[in-house]
Design a protein around this motif. Sequence first.
Motif, PDB file in Angstrom:
ATOM      1  N   ARG A  32       0.839  -1.193   0.000  1.00 44.62           N
ATOM      2  CA  ARG A  32       0.000   0.000   0.000  1.00 44.62           C
ATOM      3  C   ARG A  32       0.877   1.247   0.000  1.00 44.62           C
ATOM      4  NH1 ARG A  32      -5.092  -0.455   2.326  1.00 44.62           N
ATOM      5  NH2 ARG A  32      -5.222   1.775   1.881  1.00 44.62           N
ATOM      6  N   PRO A  33       0.996   1.962  -1.117  1.00 42.94           N
ATOM      7  CA  PRO A  33       1.862   3.139  -1.172  1.00 42.94           C
ATOM      8  C   PRO A  33       1.416   4.273  -0.256  1.00 42.94           C
ATOM      9  CG  PRO A  33       0.553   2.933  -3.183  1.00 42.94           C
ATOM     10  CD  PRO A  33       0.366   1.664  -2.418  1.00 42.94           C
ATOM     11  N   THR A  34       0.173   4.229   0.218  1.00 45.73           N
ATOM     12  CA  THR A  34      -0.300   5.281   1.118  1.00 45.73           C
ATOM     13  C   THR A  34       0.112   5.046   2.560  1.00 45.73           C
ATOM     14  OG1 THR A  34      -2.403   4.107   1.363  1.00 45.73           O
ATOM     15  CG2 THR A  34      -2.289   5.856  -0.313  1.00 45.73           C
ATOM     16  N   ILE A  35       0.701   3.883   2.850  1.00 48.38           N
ATOM     17  CA  ILE A  35       1.136   3.570   4.221  1.00 48.38           C
ATOM     18  C   ILE A  35       2.661   3.574   4.273  1.00 48.38           C
ATOM     19  CG2 ILE A  35       1.156   1.823   6.043  1.00 48.38           C
ATOM     20  CD1 ILE A  35      -1.554   0.880   5.098  1.00 48.38           C
ATOM     21  N   SER A  36       3.214   4.376   5.166  1.00 47.63           N
ATOM     22  CA  SER A  36       4.657   4.401   5.366  1.00 47.63           C
ATOM     23  C   SER A  36       4.965   4.092   6.820  1.00 47.63           C
ATOM     24  CB  SER A  36       5.247   5.766   4.978  1.00 47.63           C
ATOM     25  OG  SER A  36       4.586   6.824   5.649  1.00 47.63           O
ATOM     26  N   VAL A  37       6.121   3.470   7.048  1.00 52.23           N
ATOM     27  CA  VAL A  37       6.479   2.962   8.381  1.00 52.23           C
ATOM     28  C   VAL A  37       7.905   3.354   8.718  1.00 52.23           C
ATOM     29  CG1 VAL A  37       6.763   0.879   9.786  1.00 52.23           C
ATOM     30  CG2 VAL A  37       4.917   0.992   8.090  1.00 52.23           C
ATOM     31  N   ASP A  38       8.118   3.782   9.961  1.00 55.88           N
ATOM     32  CA  ASP A  38       9.456   3.998  10.501  1.00 55.88           C
ATOM     33  C   ASP A  38       9.548   3.314  11.854  1.00 55.88           C
ATOM     34  OD1 ASP A  38      11.235   5.406   8.824  1.00 55.88           O
ATOM     35  OD2 ASP A  38      10.165   7.285   9.183  1.00 55.88           O
ATOM     36  N   ARG A  39      10.763   2.896  12.191  1.00 51.43           N
ATOM     37  CA  ARG A  39      11.046   2.387  13.534  1.00 51.43           C
ATOM     38  C   ARG A  39      12.151   3.233  14.122  1.00 51.43           C
ATOM     39  NH1 ARG A  39      10.037  -1.767  10.217  1.00 51.43           N
ATOM     40  NH2 ARG A  39       8.074  -2.839  10.707  1.00 51.43           N
ATOM     41  N   ILE A  40      11.967   3.638  15.365  1.00 55.77           N
ATOM     42  CA  ILE A  40      12.928   4.570  15.966  1.00 55.77           C
ATOM     43  C   ILE A  40      13.515   3.985  17.249  1.00 55.77           C
ATOM     44  CG2 ILE A  40      11.772   6.557  14.946  1.00 55.77           C
ATOM     45  CD1 ILE A  40      10.585   7.174  17.697  1.00 55.77           C
ATOM     46  N   ASP A  41      14.671   4.510  17.607  1.00 56.29           N
ATOM     47  CA  ASP A  41      15.368   4.066  18.810  1.00 56.29           C
ATOM     48  C   ASP A  41      14.725   4.721  20.030  1.00 56.29           C
ATOM     49  OD1 ASP A  41      17.182   2.979  20.583  1.00 56.29           O
ATOM     50  OD2 ASP A  41      18.706   4.523  20.212  1.00 56.29           O
ATOM     51  N   ALA A  42      13.584   4.161  20.421  1.00 53.76           N
ATOM     52  CA  ALA A  42      12.829   4.665  21.569  1.00 53.76           C
ATOM     53  C   ALA A  42      11.953   3.547  22.084  1.00 53.76           C
ATOM     54  CB  ALA A  42      11.975   5.870  21.170  1.00 53.76           C
TER      55      ALA A  42
END
Length: 288
Positions: free
Chosen positions: A252-262
């Motif tokens: 799904r190009p409308t969904i973006s994901v990041d993972r952060i150091d927290a």
Amino acid sequence: MTPLRAHDFGGDGPQLVLLHGYGRSLHDWDTAAPLLAAAGHRVLAVDLPGHGGSPSVSPWTLSTVVERLADTLDAHGVPEAVVVGHSLGGIVAVEYARADPDRARARAAVDLDGFWWPRDRPGGAQVTEGLLARAGVVAPPGFIEGQVAHSARSGIPADRAEAAARAAARPLPDGSWQTLPRRETALELVDELHNLGELGVTAWLGGVERPLYVVQAARRPAPTPGMEWFDEFSARWAREVSDELDALSRDRPTISVDRIDATHPMILETPELVAKLVAAFVGGLPPG
């Protein structure tokens, strides 16, 4: 209609609406919100029903909360917004983006580590029991100090943790504290979240047509002696959510994901990074 309690952090530019997590208040955003306003956004933070200074609703359902949030934004003259939520607030932000666009006018949504599990999830019943056991109780005068000490395990500065903890509970004349939400609200709220959890992450997020940005906490909290079962539960659940998010973002190009150091309380732990990521996401949206 009684509007939800809100705080206008000012600013000019694209409208952001900020929502907090379970048992918290809009003051969890006190550090990140001014950064977002300075970055060129109009920022309004809202207390969810039964939290902070907002009245509760009964039954506490996501559809009712979305309706009450829409009424509140109307009262503040907000025609359209990017709705940004942490934890429970992230779930509400997603539901706002899924709602009837003629009523809930979300330009996009941001979910900061907000997910829920199905009722039969191994270990989930114990987590639910823990949430409900702390709901609506009268806590002793040392309650705030205990909250600050717990927050220190995630590296949250003491002054920030204390201000947020005081805003999330109600002081009583004898020095004790009334925790929120109250138990009757918490029972309805948790039952509603379990209903949502039955959908599964893929089906839930796959129903969102508007742009959606998901930020997942990549760092697990320090182990808690005697709570090994919870550490295992949260780590296993995070891995499964991560796998589903990766598949969704590929399809799904409308969904973006990041993972952060927290860890999970990222808006208190790393507010500068959260503000930077949200601002970048909003800046990359197509003109509204």
